[in-house]
Write a protein that holds these residues in place. Structure first.
Motif, short mmCIF file in Angstrom:
data_model
loop_
_atom_site.label_atom_id
_atom_site.label_comp_id
_atom_site.label_asym_id
_atom_site.label_seq_id
_atom_site.Cartn_x
_atom_site.Cartn_y
_atom_site.Cartn_z
N ARG A 189 23.59 21.58 40.07
CA ARG A 189 24.89 20.92 39.88
C ARG A 189 24.78 19.48 39.38
N ILE A 190 23.59 18.91 39.45
CA ILE A 190 23.43 17.47 39.19
C ILE A 190 23.59 17.16 37.71
N ARG A 191 24.51 16.26 37.43
CA ARG A 191 24.75 15.77 36.06
C ARG A 191 24.26 14.34 35.87
N LEU A 192 24.12 13.60 36.99
CA LEU A 192 23.72 12.20 36.94
C LEU A 192 22.65 11.96 38.00
N LEU A 193 21.53 11.37 37.58
CA LEU A 193 20.45 10.98 38.48
C LEU A 193 20.41 9.46 38.54
N VAL A 194 20.59 8.91 39.73
CA VAL A 194 20.58 7.46 39.94
C VAL A 194 19.31 7.09 40.68
N LEU A 195 18.54 6.19 40.10
CA LEU A 195 17.25 5.79 40.65
C LEU A 195 17.25 4.32 41.04
N ASP A 196 16.52 4.01 42.10
CA ASP A 196 16.15 2.64 42.44
C ASP A 196 14.86 2.34 41.67
#
Length: 167
Positions: free
Chosen positions: A12-19
């Motif tokens: 389902r993931i459309r956006l991956l946000v990383l530190d």
């Protein structure tokens, strides 16, 4: 999270946000005698990020620290949404979701320390790295086998790409 549930959530993931520090790097800050910072990034993480973007996953980076080294590496990888030196990660996260029109349920957020807990909790999939702070490990939906800066981001990206493939 069970493997089948993790794969379904990843699909389902459309956006991956990383530190950055502790996720894309091993968390160490290196300074030369003139006070210039350098960072070490794992090449396989970068390749994984490129593969995830090619598979249709949008990437974003939100970090509390400004870093010319991080800015250079993220530009090289063509990550379009980069927010460095932003202490209120939740505010940036919410603005990004509005701008991109992505619901929080379709976001995976990756952090390693307590400053990341807010956006991890809002995300459909909260992920941390193997060597994260214990509070973050307890809060995460999934903990990578690899440590930050040691292939953890590649592990995450491989999961996202594989979840889009037929079994």
């Amino acid at each position: 999270m069970e493997p089948g549930d993790l794969r379904a959530a990843a699909a389902r993931i459309r956006l991956l946000v990383l530190d950055v520090d502790g996720v894309l790097t091993d968390g160490r800050l290196l300074y030369d005698a003139d006070g210039r910072e350098s960072k070490s990034f794992h090449v396989r993480d970068g390749y994984g990020m490129q593969q995830a973007m090619a598979a249709g996953v949008t990437l974003a980076v939100i970090s509390g620290r400004r870093s010319p080294a991080a800015a250079a590496r993220l530009a090289e990888l063509q990550v379009a949404h980069v927010f460095l030196g932003r202490n209120d990660k939740r505010e940036v996260f919410e603005q990004l979701l509005t701008e991109l029109g992505v619901p929080a349920s379709d976001v995976a957020s990756v952090g390693d320390d307590v400053t990341d807990l807010g956006i991890m909790a809002l995300s459909g999939l909260g992920i941390t790295v193997a060597d994260a702070h214990p509070d973050v490990v307890r809060a995460a939906d999934w903990v990578t086998a690899a440590a930050g800066g040691r292939g953890a981001v590649r592990e995450i990206c491989d999961l996202l790409v594989a979840s889009r493939q037929p079994r």
